[in-house]
Enzyme design. Structure first.
Site, PDB file in Angstrom:
ATOM      1  N   HIS A 286       0.852  -1.192   0.000  1.00 50.97           N
ATOM      2  CA  HIS A 286       0.000   0.000   0.000  1.00 50.97           C
ATOM      3  C   HIS A 286       0.881   1.233   0.000  1.00 50.97           C
ATOM      4  CE1 HIS A 286      -4.190   1.346   0.481  1.00 50.97           C
ATOM      5  NE2 HIS A 286      -3.631   2.458   0.919  1.00 50.97           N
TER       6      HIS A 286
ATOM      7  N   ASP B   6     -13.548   3.054   7.319  1.00 52.92           N
ATOM      8  CA  ASP B   6     -12.536   3.750   6.500  1.00 52.92           C
ATOM      9  C   ASP B   6     -13.138   4.212   5.183  1.00 52.92           C
ATOM     10  OD1 ASP B   6      -9.887   4.623   5.578  1.00 52.92           O
ATOM     11  OD2 ASP B   6     -10.176   3.012   4.137  1.00 52.92           O
TER      12      ASP B   6
ATOM     13  N   ARG C 235     -12.899  12.646   4.182  1.00 49.98           N
ATOM     14  CA  ARG C 235     -11.634  13.388   4.308  1.00 49.98           C
ATOM     15  C   ARG C 235     -11.211  13.978   2.972  1.00 49.98           C
ATOM     16  NH1 ARG C 235      -8.059   9.061   5.627  1.00 49.98           N
ATOM     17  NH2 ARG C 235      -6.366  10.554   5.662  1.00 49.98           N
TER      18      ARG C 235
ATOM     19  N   SER D 135      -6.288   4.751   8.507  1.00 44.19           N
ATOM     20  CA  SER D 135      -6.968   4.419   7.258  1.00 44.19           C
ATOM     21  C   SER D 135      -6.269   3.242   6.566  1.00 44.19           C
ATOM     22  CB  SER D 135      -6.966   5.656   6.351  1.00 44.19           C
ATOM     23  OG  SER D 135      -7.272   5.315   5.028  1.00 44.19           O
TER      24      SER D 135
ATOM     25  N   LYS E 165      -7.510  -1.111   6.785  1.00 44.40           N
ATOM     26  CA  LYS E 165      -7.862  -1.917   5.590  1.00 44.40           C
ATOM     27  C   LYS E 165      -6.912  -3.092   5.432  1.00 44.40           C
ATOM     28  CE  LYS E 165      -7.204   1.641   2.541  1.00 44.40           C
ATOM     29  NZ  LYS E 165      -7.659   2.989   2.787  1.00 44.40           N
TER      30      LYS E 165
END
Ligand code: URA
Length: 441
Positions: free
Chosen positions: A82, A161, A168, A183, A187
């Site tokens: 990520h 999230d 956001r 966040s 996930k």
């Protein structure tokens, strides 16, 4: 308990208790707490921050807000990656198929564009027909059969999230360290992979502008993941200029394919291969130098590109576009931006380049807007390049004159020229793992 009191406490700089954090996450997920109160709390967190204990608690409450994927039916160590978000960051499209081609199953949930940054789901959806939304069974079946699936955050995975991310994005509360950490890690934990490689960006195009902030974010995310039994490594990588030359969805897929064919821009290839090598290393494929060699071989043999094509086809996409780029959707308008002066391109405000691409149509201005998959920028000159007046700096792709004018203006303002070339920058600045921080040799 009242949401009002929680907002007030954080606004005053207080530390929220696990019960208060749980009350907020559960209430916002179920719809009992409205967007305006959640926005107020996000803004209070933005200004007041969170302690490590609050961030870890927020992460776990968000991870548990929906289903948690159980990947145990798939043999082997499952890997995920990520990025904290960048401009021109198409590394998932390279690192994930490379890892999968080396025998490490990759079960990845990706996001859409956020603020000025692009998202893998939007990029993948530029492949005609490709579907990123699927149920759990189909997701698991594809990972089992193909070894690789990159899907959008499915219905009930970390729904807290999903709601907060979209909120956001439109309330100027993205670039907050605890909110980014919670966040991403919520996930990643809910998505079930055993090994997680994080790409923490720093520089003018990143949410964390300084290396110090990026290191703090990386250490916090590594600690959260390791505390719940996941293997986590974070690379701190430069985002002071866009990665590669292309910004925008279809353009980025084409550039990623160039790297998978053994070419493409050097910076993009280097970061992507290092991410892939770290995924292989965490998955137990050997020491890092051996994993780098495995990653390189997956590219030179063509197996990594083949894996991306298999994935695209399995998700209903027309994989022929990955061989014949002329089949990608085309922009109505393609124009060059010419240099108004001579000199060296000394720096780019990378966030402004990302915003220019959004203005051209590659990203969203409001929640739920459709993106123009063909829109974006090809940078013909990057920092360090010599430019003569009248030479083309970039090619902009968009749907209409008005968007072109807005994108051009923002793009030109993002560039700084100088008499001398800028000092070269390190691309990979550090590697953070459970045993500490290493600098590259
Ligand atoms: N990527 C995420 O998934 N979340 C953030 O908050 C920022 C980048």
């Amino acid at each position: 308990m009242r949401m009002y009191d929680i907002i007030l406490k954080k606004r005053g700089g207080g530390e929220l208790t696990p019960v208060e954090i749980g009350f907020f996450v559960d209430g916002y997920t179920s719809g009992e707490i409205p967007d305006y109160q959640a926005s107020a709390l996000m803004m209070a967190v933005y200004f007041r921050g969170m302690t490590e204990a609050e961030t870890a608690c927020l992460t776990m409450a968000m991870a548990r807000s929906g289903d948690q994927v159980d990947l145990s039916s798939i043999p082997g160590v499952k890997a995920d990656k990520h990025s904290t978000g960048g401009v021109g960051d198409k590394t998932t499209l390279i690192a994930a198929p490379v890892a999968a081609a080396c025998g490490v199953p990759v079960a990845k949930m990706s996001g859409r564009g956020l603020g000025h940054t692009g998202g893998t789901v939007d990029k993948l959806e530029s492949i005609p027909g490709l579907c990123t939304s699927m149920d759990r069974e189909r997701f698991l079946e594809q990972v089992r059969r193909v070894g690789l699936c990159v899907a959008g955050q499915s219905g009930n995975l970390a729904p807290a999230d999903k709601k907060l991310y979209a909120l956001r994005d439109v309330t100027a509360t993205v670039d907050s360290m605890p909110l980014i950490a919670a966040s991403i890690m919520s996930k990643k934990i809910a998505a079930g992979s055993d090994a997680i490689v994080l790409d923490v960006k720093t520089g003018s195009g990143a949410f964390m502008k300084t290396e110090e902030q990026a290191l703090a974010l990386a250490r916090e995310m590594v600690a959260i993941g390791e505390n719940v039994g996941r293997r986590v490594t974070a690379l701190i990588t430069d985002m002071d200029m866009p990665l590669g030359h292309c910004i925008g969805n279809a353009l980025e897929v084409m550039e990623a394919v160039e790297v998978l064919r053994g070419g493409g821009p050097e910076d993009l290839a280097r970061v992507s291969l290092e991410l892939a090598a770290n995924m292989l290393h965490l998955a137990g494929k050997g020491e890092l130098p051996a994993c780098r060699a495995l990653a390189r071989e997956a590219i030179s043999s063509g197996r990594a590109l083949e894996k991306l094509c298999q994935m695209a086809a399995a998700q209903g996409g027309d994989a022929r576009v990955l061989e014949d780029f002329s089949l990608f959707p085309k922009a109505a308008l393609c124009r060059e931006v010419l240099a108004e002066q001579s000199g060296y391109l000394a720096a780019v405000d990378t966030e402004a380049c990302g915003t220019a691409s959004v203005l051209l149509g590659a990203g969203r201005e409001k929640k739920g807007d459709a993106v123009d998959h063909a829109a974006g920028i090809v940078m013909l000159k990057k920092p360090g390049d010599r430019v003569e007046k009248g030479e083309a700096l970039a090619r902009l792709y968009t749907s209409c004159e008005e968007r072109f004018a807005q994108g051009r203006e923002r793009y030109l303002k993002a560039l700084t020229f100088a008499e001398e070339p800028p000092a070269p920058r390190e691309l990979i600045l550090a590697r953070v793992g459970r045993d500490g921080t290493e600098r590259p040799e």
